[in-house]
Design an enzyme around this catalytic site. Structure first.
Site, PDB file in Angstrom:
ATOM      1  N   TYR A 278       0.843  -1.205   0.000  1.00 15.22           N
ATOM      2  CA  TYR A 278       0.000   0.000   0.000  1.00 15.22           C
ATOM      3  C   TYR A 278       0.871   1.246   0.000  1.00 15.22           C
ATOM      4  CZ  TYR A 278      -3.926   3.052   1.301  1.00 15.22           C
ATOM      5  OH  TYR A 278      -4.877   4.048   1.324  1.00 15.22           O
TER       6      TYR A 278
ATOM      7  N   THR B 283     -14.217   4.974   6.876  1.00 15.82           N
ATOM      8  CA  THR B 283     -14.891   4.348   5.721  1.00 15.82           C
ATOM      9  C   THR B 283     -14.837   2.841   5.937  1.00 15.82           C
ATOM     10  OG1 THR B 283     -12.940   3.910   4.362  1.00 15.82           O
ATOM     11  CG2 THR B 283     -13.896   6.119   4.147  1.00 15.82           C
TER      12      THR B 283
END
Ligand code: NAD
Length: 249
Positions: A154, A189
């Protein structure tokens, strides 16, 4: 209205930050092409946009597949006649492990979606954006600027998005296309719901933000809207953080 009648593509718009960006674009007059691999999430965002009176449509696309990215742009232009704004937001968190233990397929998946996906989207968006002197907003991360343990893929992908954003901004500045990136810190989220569900991990994450809380998708969307709009007419090749002070330490 900041972007009246501008035709916008938002990838990963079926959830979280992408959905908030799509709704902000619609609120300010944009005609929004909502794209996602998740058709249900995408349909939900289109419904919210239509309820708010915005023009919107859904195109299913996996950003790691070149043919999907090409078709997404073609469908946007055939439905709405042009492309003015693209927000390349689709992304995944991926596995958590140090490099020696990181699964190869997991590496390929994160790089394929979070980095190659942004490249593929821009590759097909740019010829249309040159025609309209449009703009691109890529959603990177604070992990495009600093490292984070157990997230080598990531972190590498998001650092890559920043490099890609700068290189592309240079190549297209003379053509009037602006290309910028946003670096959100940890935002509430579904992507981080796993981390947030453990109270100790949640407290550790909150403590990384001088603001004393995580961010909201809407706070990221406000910056995306501004960067995409003509208000940011002299801004290109830049990355702005929305991070409650995370990077200021
Ligand atoms: P999310 O999981 O809520 O939404 C991501 C969306 O992307 C989902 O709807 C998902 O279906 C879609 N998606 C996943 N793979 C896809 C693919 N191959 N093609 C098309 N769509 C795909 O996550 P979010 O937090 O809203 O993340 C949005 C972006 O923001 C990502 O790029 C993420 O890396 C970045 N970001 C998130 C945070 C955070 O803390 N939430 C922080 C910094 C950056």
């Amino acid at each position: 209205m900041l972007i009246q009648d501008k035709v916008c593509i938002v990838t990963g718009a079926g959830s979280g930050i992408g959905r908030a960006i799509a709704i902000a674009f619609g609120r300010e007059g944009g005609r929004v092409v909502v794209s996602d691999v998740d058709e249900k999430g995408g349909a939900g965002t289109v419904e919210l946009l239509k309820q708010a009176g915005a023009a919107a449509g859904f195109v299913a696309a996996d950003v790691s597949r070149a043919a999907d990215c090409e078709r997404l742009v073609k469908e946007a232009v055939s439905r709405f006649g042009r492309l003015d704004i693209a927000c390349n937001n689709a992304g995944i968190g991926g596995d958590l492990a140090p490099a020696a233990d990181y699964p190869l397929e997991g590496w390929d998946r994160v790089i394929g979606i979070n980095l190659t996906g942004v490249f593929l989207c821009m590759k097909y968006q740019l010829p249309e954006l040159v025609k309209t002197r449009g703009s691109i907003v890529n959603i990177a991360s604070i992990l495009g600027q600093v490292g984070f343990g157990n997230a080598p893929a990531y972190t590498a992908a998001k650092h890559g998005v920043l490099g890609l954003t700068k290189a592309t901004a240079l190549d297209y500045a003379a053509a009037g296309v602006r290309v910028n990136a946003i670096a959100p810190a940890f935002i509430h989220t579904p992507m981080i719901s796993g981390l947030e569900s453990d109270e100790a991990t949640r407290s550790q994450l909150v403590a990384l933000h001088p603001a004393g809380r995580l961010g909201t998708p809407e706070e990221v969307a406000e910056l995306a809207l501004w960067l995409a709009s003509p208000r940011a007419s002299f801004v290109t090749g830049s990355c702005y953080a929305v991070d409650g002070g995370y990077l200021a330490r």
